[in-house]
Design a protein around this motif. Structure first.
Motif, PDB file in Angstrom:
ATOM      1  N   ILE A 106      -1.909   6.317  -4.881  1.00 28.50           N
ATOM      2  CA  ILE A 106      -2.820   6.773  -5.934  1.00 28.50           C
ATOM      3  C   ILE A 106      -2.042   7.157  -7.187  1.00 28.50           C
ATOM      4  O   ILE A 106      -2.429   6.800  -8.316  1.00 28.50           O
ATOM      5  CB  ILE A 106      -3.665   7.952  -5.417  1.00 28.50           C
ATOM      6  CG1 ILE A 106      -4.588   7.489  -4.282  1.00 28.50           C
ATOM      7  CG2 ILE A 106      -4.482   8.560  -6.544  1.00 28.50           C
ATOM      8  CD1 ILE A 106      -5.339   8.615  -3.607  1.00 28.50           C
ATOM      9  N   SER A 107      -0.923   7.860  -7.010  1.00 30.18           N
ATOM     10  CA  SER A 107      -0.121   8.298  -8.156  1.00 30.18           C
ATOM     11  C   SER A 107       0.467   7.108  -8.912  1.00 30.18           C
ATOM     12  O   SER A 107       0.386   7.033 -10.148  1.00 30.18           O
ATOM     13  CB  SER A 107       1.000   9.228  -7.688  1.00 30.18           C
ATOM     14  OG  SER A 107       0.476  10.363  -7.034  1.00 30.18           O
ATOM     15  N   PHE A 108       1.034   6.164  -8.175  1.00 34.66           N
ATOM     16  CA  PHE A 108       1.635   5.008  -8.828  1.00 34.66           C
ATOM     17  C   PHE A 108       0.575   4.115  -9.464  1.00 34.66           C
ATOM     18  O   PHE A 108       0.810   3.518 -10.516  1.00 34.66           O
ATOM     19  CB  PHE A 108       2.468   4.220  -7.823  1.00 34.66           C
ATOM     20  CG  PHE A 108       3.908   4.641  -7.771  1.00 34.66           C
ATOM     21  CD1 PHE A 108       4.894   3.876  -8.365  1.00 34.66           C
ATOM     22  CD2 PHE A 108       4.278   5.807  -7.137  1.00 34.66           C
ATOM     23  CE1 PHE A 108       6.228   4.262  -8.327  1.00 34.66           C
ATOM     24  CE2 PHE A 108       5.603   6.210  -7.088  1.00 34.66           C
ATOM     25  CZ  PHE A 108       6.591   5.438  -7.691  1.00 34.66           C
ATOM     26  N   SER A 109      -0.594   4.023  -8.847  1.00 38.38           N
ATOM     27  CA  SER A 109      -1.670   3.216  -9.430  1.00 38.38           C
ATOM     28  C   SER A 109      -2.157   3.838 -10.729  1.00 38.38           C
ATOM     29  O   SER A 109      -2.431   3.129 -11.713  1.00 38.38           O
ATOM     30  CB  SER A 109      -2.826   3.088  -8.435  1.00 38.38           C
ATOM     31  OG  SER A 109      -2.409   2.441  -7.260  1.00 38.38           O
ATOM     32  N   ALA A 110      -2.294   5.169 -10.748  1.00 40.35           N
ATOM     33  CA  ALA A 110      -2.705   5.851 -11.977  1.00 40.35           C
ATOM     34  C   ALA A 110      -1.657   5.674 -13.068  1.00 40.35           C
ATOM     35  O   ALA A 110      -1.993   5.443 -14.248  1.00 40.35           O
ATOM     36  CB  ALA A 110      -2.933   7.339 -11.690  1.00 40.35           C
ATOM     37  N   PHE A 155      -4.608   3.408   3.137  1.00 42.14           N
ATOM     38  CA  PHE A 155      -4.751   2.825   1.805  1.00 42.14           C
ATOM     39  C   PHE A 155      -5.063   3.891   0.756  1.00 42.14           C
ATOM     40  O   PHE A 155      -5.139   3.590  -0.433  1.00 42.14           O
ATOM     41  CB  PHE A 155      -5.870   1.766   1.822  1.00 42.14           C
ATOM     42  CG  PHE A 155      -5.831   0.826   0.666  1.00 42.14           C
ATOM     43  CD1 PHE A 155      -6.737   0.954  -0.378  1.00 42.14           C
ATOM     44  CD2 PHE A 155      -4.892  -0.181   0.610  1.00 42.14           C
ATOM     45  CE1 PHE A 155      -6.702   0.086  -1.455  1.00 42.14           C
ATOM     46  CE2 PHE A 155      -4.855  -1.058  -0.467  1.00 42.14           C
ATOM     47  CZ  PHE A 155      -5.762  -0.924  -1.506  1.00 42.14           C
ATOM     48  N   ASN A 156      -5.248   5.129   1.184  1.00 37.53           N
ATOM     49  CA  ASN A 156      -5.604   6.214   0.272  1.00 37.53           C
ATOM     50  C   ASN A 156      -4.522   7.277   0.200  1.00 37.53           C
ATOM     51  O   ASN A 156      -4.824   8.443  -0.088  1.00 37.53           O
ATOM     52  CB  ASN A 156      -6.927   6.857   0.716  1.00 37.53           C
ATOM     53  CG  ASN A 156      -8.041   5.849   0.874  1.00 37.53           C
ATOM     54  OD1 ASN A 156      -8.429   5.522   1.989  1.00 37.53           O
ATOM     55  ND2 ASN A 156      -8.549   5.334  -0.227  1.00 37.53           N
ATOM     56  N   ASN A 157      -3.279   6.898   0.433  1.00 38.55           N
ATOM     57  CA  ASN A 157      -2.210   7.896   0.424  1.00 38.55           C
ATOM     58  C   ASN A 157      -1.887   8.335  -1.011  1.00 38.55           C
ATOM     59  O   ASN A 157      -2.055   7.568  -1.967  1.00 38.55           O
ATOM     60  CB  ASN A 157      -0.967   7.353   1.145  1.00 38.55           C
ATOM     61  CG  ASN A 157      -0.348   6.177   0.415  1.00 38.55           C
ATOM     62  OD1 ASN A 157       0.382   6.348  -0.557  1.00 38.55           O
ATOM     63  ND2 ASN A 157      -0.645   4.954   0.869  1.00 38.55           N
ATOM     64  N   PRO A 158      -1.418   9.571  -1.188  1.00 30.69           N
ATOM     65  CA  PRO A 158      -1.164  10.109  -2.535  1.00 30.69           C
ATOM     66  C   PRO A 158      -0.139   9.299  -3.330  1.00 30.69           C
ATOM     67  O   PRO A 158      -0.249   9.205  -4.562  1.00 30.69           O
ATOM     68  CB  PRO A 158      -0.641  11.524  -2.248  1.00 30.69           C
ATOM     69  CG  PRO A 158      -1.175  11.871  -0.899  1.00 30.69           C
ATOM     70  CD  PRO A 158      -1.207  10.576  -0.135  1.00 30.69           C
ATOM     71  N   ILE A 162       0.819  -1.219   0.000  1.00 25.01           N
ATOM     72  CA  ILE A 162       0.000   0.000   0.000  1.00 25.01           C
ATOM     73  C   ILE A 162       0.850   1.265   0.000  1.00 25.01           C
ATOM     74  O   ILE A 162       0.306   2.369  -0.015  1.00 25.01           O
ATOM     75  CB  ILE A 162      -0.962   0.011   1.195  1.00 25.01           C
ATOM     76  CG1 ILE A 162      -0.204   0.145   2.515  1.00 25.01           C
ATOM     77  CG2 ILE A 162      -1.844  -1.227   1.198  1.00 25.01           C
ATOM     78  CD1 ILE A 162      -1.112   0.381   3.709  1.00 25.01           C
ATOM     79  N   MET A 163       2.160   1.113   0.064  1.00 25.28           N
ATOM     80  CA  MET A 163       3.101   2.232  -0.036  1.00 25.28           C
ATOM     81  C   MET A 163       2.890   3.265   1.065  1.00 25.28           C
ATOM     82  O   MET A 163       3.061   4.469   0.847  1.00 25.28           O
ATOM     83  CB  MET A 163       3.012   2.884  -1.422  1.00 25.28           C
ATOM     84  CG  MET A 163       3.246   1.918  -2.570  1.00 25.28           C
ATOM     85  SD  MET A 163       3.194   2.704  -4.200  1.00 25.28           S
ATOM     86  CE  MET A 163       4.730   3.643  -4.182  1.00 25.28           C
TER      87      MET A 163
END
Length: 242
Positions: free
Chosen positions: A207-211, A201-204, A192-193
């Motif tokens: 989210i950035s790496f998932s996008a 689980f909602n850290n930036p 989850i980084m």
């Protein structure tokens, strides 16, 4: 357009290769590890609360507190006649204070002694090792950082370096931590980084790496389609007549 897509795909691949590998590796290992073993359930014994022993109602207990107090059901463990038992307890929360009362006779319950805690820890431990340390913690370590202090930490000298965390008022094991759990927790952190609390689980960063990983995948699909798309057949040239 295809040149831009290919460039984007290549650069995203270089940037994401390490994290994508960690996602797959951590996900694979976490899926292999039995969750019961991670939680230490194989090392822990429990006792059912006998609420039919309750002789005092919650209303009688709440009469001793203000109207803002809230009551919940709890328990207190006891070791009697070489058997682990759980007595019914009322937990009253009023502001920042917590009070515990026996549901049997309504008497306030004090914190258990270290000797009681050691005895109850061994009673709830299904292994064969001994306790090497017992510490009443006012500041909790990272592996139980989301619980409320104080807690008793009991360390066992088994192969899994087990630690039991007991409630000082009830003697119940609130968490079991082993090397399996610590490995799972480390892999979860990578997955989850969240390298600080290991719970967001909602850290930036995630989210950035998932996008970016989604863009990498979509650009790869475009390039794959471009390579294997059906080609229109050119009409065969008719043989010229002589």
């Amino acid at each position: 357009m295809l040149k831009l897509c290919r460039t984007l795909h290549n650069w995203l691949g270089l940037i994401l290769v390490v994290q994508i590998t960690l996602w797959f590796l951590s996900g694979l290992v976490m899926a292999i590890l039995p969750i019961e073993q991670v939680r230490g359930e194989h090392l822990r014994q429990t006792a059912a609360v006998q609420w039919q022993q309750a002789g005092v109602s919650p209303q009688q207990v709440l009469q001793q507190h203000s109207a803002h107090a809230s009551l919940s059901l709890s328990q207190r463990l006891a070791w009697q006649n070489n058997q682990l038992s759980a007595l019914p307890v009322y937990l009253v929360e009023e502001g920042n204070s917590l009070s515990r009362y026996s549901a049997v006779d309504g008497e306030p319950l004090e914190s258990l002694s270290e000797q009681n805690i050691r005895q109850l820890a061994l009673a709830q431990y299904s292994g064969n090792s001994e306790i090497v340390a017992a510490t009443l913690l006012q500041q909790l370590p990272q592996e139980v950082q989301h619980l409320k202090a104080p807690l008793w930490q009991l360390q066992f000298n088994d192969s899994e370096h087990s630690r039991f965390y007991l409630d000082p008022a009830t003697g119940a094991v609130t968490r079991v931590r082993t090397d399996s759990w610590r490995l799972f927790d480390f892999l979860w952190m990578l997955h989850i980084m969240d390298y600080q609390d290991r719970s967001n689980f909602n850290n930036p960063l995630l989210i950035s790496f998932s996008a970016a990983a989604l863009m990498f995948t979509l650009s790869g699909i475009v390039l794959l389609w471009q390579r294997f798309r059906p080609r229109k057949r050119r009409p065969a040239l008719k043989a010229s007549s002589h």
